[in-house]
Motif scaffolding. Sequence first.
Motif, short mmCIF file in Angstrom:
data_model
loop_
_atom_site.label_atom_id
_atom_site.label_comp_id
_atom_site.label_asym_id
_atom_site.label_seq_id
_atom_site.Cartn_x
_atom_site.Cartn_y
_atom_site.Cartn_z
N ARG A 1 79.02 51.70 -30.87
CA ARG A 1 78.48 51.58 -32.23
C ARG A 1 77.40 52.63 -32.37
O ARG A 1 76.57 52.77 -31.47
N PRO A 2 77.40 53.39 -33.45
CA PRO A 2 76.36 54.41 -33.61
C PRO A 2 74.97 53.78 -33.53
O PRO A 2 74.75 52.70 -34.05
N LEU B 124 71.65 53.26 -34.77
CA LEU B 124 70.99 53.46 -36.07
C LEU B 124 69.58 54.01 -35.93
O LEU B 124 69.06 54.67 -36.83
N ARG C 196 67.44 46.34 -44.76
CA ARG C 196 67.10 45.16 -43.99
C ARG C 196 65.61 44.94 -44.01
O ARG C 196 64.84 45.90 -44.05
N ALA C 197 65.21 43.68 -43.98
CA ALA C 197 63.79 43.36 -44.07
C ALA C 197 63.16 43.17 -42.70
O ALA C 197 63.70 42.48 -41.84
N MET C 198 62.05 43.81 -42.49
CA MET C 198 61.25 43.58 -41.30
C MET C 198 60.06 42.74 -41.75
O MET C 198 59.36 43.08 -42.70
N MET D 142 63.16 41.16 -37.41
CA MET D 142 64.01 41.76 -38.43
C MET D 142 64.90 40.64 -38.95
O MET D 142 65.55 39.94 -38.17
N LEU D 143 64.90 40.46 -40.25
CA LEU D 143 65.48 39.28 -40.84
C LEU D 143 66.95 39.47 -41.24
O LEU D 143 67.29 40.42 -41.95
N PHE D 144 67.78 38.55 -40.81
CA PHE D 144 69.19 38.57 -41.20
C PHE D 144 69.56 37.22 -41.81
O PHE D 144 69.78 36.26 -41.08
N PRO D 145 69.60 37.15 -43.14
CA PRO D 145 69.96 35.88 -43.77
C PRO D 145 71.39 35.53 -43.36
O PRO D 145 72.29 36.34 -43.52
N LEU E 279 77.51 40.27 -38.81
CA LEU E 279 76.06 40.34 -38.82
C LEU E 279 75.56 40.74 -37.43
O LEU E 279 74.67 41.58 -37.29
N GLU F 13 77.19 42.34 -35.19
CA GLU F 13 77.57 43.73 -34.99
C GLU F 13 76.47 44.65 -35.50
O GLU F 13 76.06 45.60 -34.84
N GLU F 14 75.99 44.32 -36.69
CA GLU F 14 74.94 45.16 -37.26
C GLU F 14 73.67 45.09 -36.42
O GLU F 14 73.00 46.09 -36.19
N LEU G 46 73.46 44.66 -33.34
CA LEU G 46 73.69 45.46 -32.15
C LEU G 46 73.47 46.95 -32.42
O LEU G 46 73.01 47.69 -31.56
N SER G 47 73.81 47.37 -33.63
CA SER G 47 73.65 48.78 -33.99
C SER G 47 72.20 49.22 -34.01
O SER G 47 71.90 50.39 -33.92
N PHE G 48 71.31 48.26 -34.19
CA PHE G 48 69.90 48.62 -34.28
C PHE G 48 69.23 48.71 -32.92
O PHE G 48 68.06 49.01 -32.83
N ARG G 49 69.98 48.44 -31.89
CA ARG G 49 69.42 48.47 -30.53
C ARG G 49 68.12 47.67 -30.47
O ARG G 49 67.08 48.17 -30.03
N GLU H 57 79.61 40.63 -24.65
CA GLU H 57 79.13 41.99 -24.89
C GLU H 57 77.62 42.07 -24.76
O GLU H 57 77.10 43.01 -24.15
#
Lengths: 345, 345
Positions: A60-61, A63, A105-107, B107-110, B120, B122-123, B125-128, B146
Motif C-alpha cells: 500500500r503506498p 501516505l 481525516r481528522a486528527m 486519528m479519528l475514523f468514524p 477503513l 486498509e486506509e 494501514l496506509s498511514f503507517r 497482516e
Amino acid sequence: MARQPTSDAIARPGPPTAHDVARLAGVSQSAVSRSFTPGASVSEKTRQKVLKTAKELGYRPNLIARSLITQRSNLIGVAIPHLGNPFYATLLEALSEDLAEHGYRAMLFPAPMSAFVDPLIEEMLSFRLGGLILVSSSLSSGLAEECLRIGLPVVQVNRVSSRGTVSTIVGDNRGGAAQVAEFLVAGGHERIAYMAGLEASSTNHDREEGFTECLARHGRSLSHRVVANYSAEQARDHARILLARPDRPDALFCANDHMAIAVLSVARAEFGLVPGRDISIVGFDDTRLSAMPEFSLTTFRQPVIEMARDAADVLHRMISAPDAEATRTVLPGELVIRGSARLPG
Amino acid sequence: MARQPTSDAIARPGPPTAHDVARLAGVSQSAVSRSFTPGASVSEKTRQKVLKTAKELGYRPNLIARSLITQRSNLIGVAIPHLGNPFYATLLEALSEDLAEHGYRAMLFPAPMSAFVDPLIEEMLSFRLGGLILVSSSLSSGLAEECLRIGLPVVQVNRVSSRGTVSTIVGDNRGGAAQVAEFLVAGGHERIAYMAGLEASSTNHDREEGFTECLARHGRSLSHRVVANYSAEQARDHARILLARPDRPDALFCANDHMAIAVLSVARAEFGLVPGRDISIVGFDDTRLSAMPEFSLTTFRQPVIEMARDAADVLHRMISAPDAEATRTVLPGELVIRGSARLPG
DNA sequence: CTGAAAGCGCTAACAC
DNA sequence: GTGTTAGCGCTTTCAG
C-alpha cells in the motif's frame, strides 16, 4: 540506518515498499508509483502487472512519504472541547464525516475550553497538517499571522476571533439570545436571571450582550447573574444556591443546553419545582437531550449539522484556493418552544 | 520539483526547514537536528544559537519527515462508532487524553458498528500509524494476520474477536448480564424480555447468552425478544409495539443504556407507565445520563474510564515491546440499582 | 510509455 | 562535539 539494505533478500520487518514491488514485477519503482497515481501515464499492461504483485505483497503506498513530497496532507487537525457536552459530540461526528467526504481525516486534539491553546496549535503546526478546525477556541494573533504566512487554512467554529484574519462559522448568538429575552419578557417574568458560560468566550459574550441589550430595550435588567463556565457540575452547584434564595428568579436563561439541563434537573428533583410553571428555564444549542420529554427544554437551536458541513466546505475551499479571503459565516437558528418556560399571553 | 532550490535566497512558500536554520545560524543541518533531539550530543553554545535562530524563523521540526525516517509514528488510528451514544463519546474523550499522556495523538475514523470495516483498516494501514484502537469493531482474520506480520499493534475495545491474535479489552458482559437476570428474577417478574443490540456483535452475543443462561438456571425463559441494533430510534419503535401488546413484558433488559433510555422515555411519556412500578427497565453501560434523576436507570456499569486507560496502556506496551503477546482483559463492572426496576423482596 | 535521477525534511551512522 | 553522507518511501522532472 535501522534497516537492512533494500537489496538484501531476507525478509525485512515492516510493510513492503514500492521498491519491493518493482523488483518483483520487473519494472522500475516509478512505474509502481505511476500505477497508483490516478491520471498517470502507464500502459494498462504494466499497471495490471504492478497491481497484481502489489496485492501479492500486500503493498500500500505510504501516505506519509507521499505527503512529504507532495507538500500537502489530507490530515486536518481538530481542536474540540469536552465531548460530554452532546453539542460537541454531535459536532465532532458530523465534522469528521464531512471531512471524510472531501477525502480528509481528522486528527483529534482535546482542548479544554478554558485552556491556553497555543502549545496545542504549535503541535498541530509540527504535523504539517492540511488545515485546522478550532472549535470554541481561538488563535492568538501571533499564531494566526503565522498560519497566514505559511499558508495554512484555519477555520474557527463556534467562536469568533478578535482579528479578521481567520475564517469563522458561528450561530446567531446575539440574535438568538435576543429572541430568548423577548420571549421571556412577553411571558411576564418578574426576575430574569442569566447563567453565563465561560466569560472569556465570544459565544458567552455575544449571548449575554444580545440578551441584556434586548432586556434593556424593554426597560428591564438582570435580577441575578452567575457564571458556570459551560460546566454541568458548576451549573448544578449554582442552581442549588440560586434556587434556595428568597428572591429566586422566575426565569433563567442559561448560555447553553448542557448547563440548562443540569439546572432543570436540580430544580425539579431537589426543589420540587415544575419547569414552565414555577420557573422558566431556557437554554441555547438544542442538543439531542433537550427534545426528550423528560427535559422538554425551550431553547435556541444552533444548526450544528450545517455548522459542521460549512466548516468542512470552507476549509476545503481554502485548501483548494490558497489565497482565498477569510470568510465569516453566521448561521441562523430558531427559537424552539417546548415546555420548560412559561408561554406568553 | 514543486519548489525553488533551497539555495535560492528568495522567500519560498511554506514553513522554514532545518536547512534554513542551519544556514542562518552558520552550523550544519545535523547540528540543528541534534539541538531538537533530547539526548543528543551538542554543545550548549551551539544549541542556544540554533534555538535562537529557530525561534526567529519560526522553525519547528517536521514530525512527518521525522516519522518517515525513524520508522515510527505517534499517531494512533481510532475507529469508533456513533458519538451520539454517550458511552462512545466518553470513551473517545478518555482515550484521546490517555493517548496524549503517552505522547500519542488520535486519528479519528468514524466506523458505523454495522459496517464492514476492512476498507477503513486498509486506509489506516496506509498511514503507517503507530497503532490501532478498534472500538466495537473487529479485524477480519486476514487483516489481523497482516497487522501481526508487519508488527502493527492493535487493541480492540468492547469487542472480542474470533481469533486470539489481537489484544482485547472488554467489560464483563456475560457476568453483568447474568447479574441483571438474577436481579430481575428475584424481583418476581413474570414476563422478562430482552432487547438485543447488533446481533453480529460479540457484546450483544455475550450479554444475551449470559442473560438467558442465567434465566434458564432458574427455569425461566424470555417472554419476548426484539432486535434494535443499539439504535435509539429502533429502540423507540420497538418499545411502541412491545408496550402496546396485551402480554406486555413486566421487565425488559436492554443491551445498552442508549436503547434503555429511549425505551424508558417512551414507556413513561406515551404509555403513562411508571418505570420501577409498572414495568422494570434495565440497561447496560451506566452512561452519564442514566444517573440523572429523570431516568434513574438501573443498569450494569461498564468501567469506561478504565477501559480507555487500559487500552492506551496496553497499546503503549505493545508499541514499546514489539513482540509481546496479545492480552485479553475483562474488566469487572457492577450492578447499579436505581429506580427503573422493581426491587427484590 | 518507461527508467534514471533528484529530491521532500529529516535522523543516524560515520569519520574527524 | 561537529560536519559529511546516506538514506526513509515516495513523486516528479527529464531523457530516451
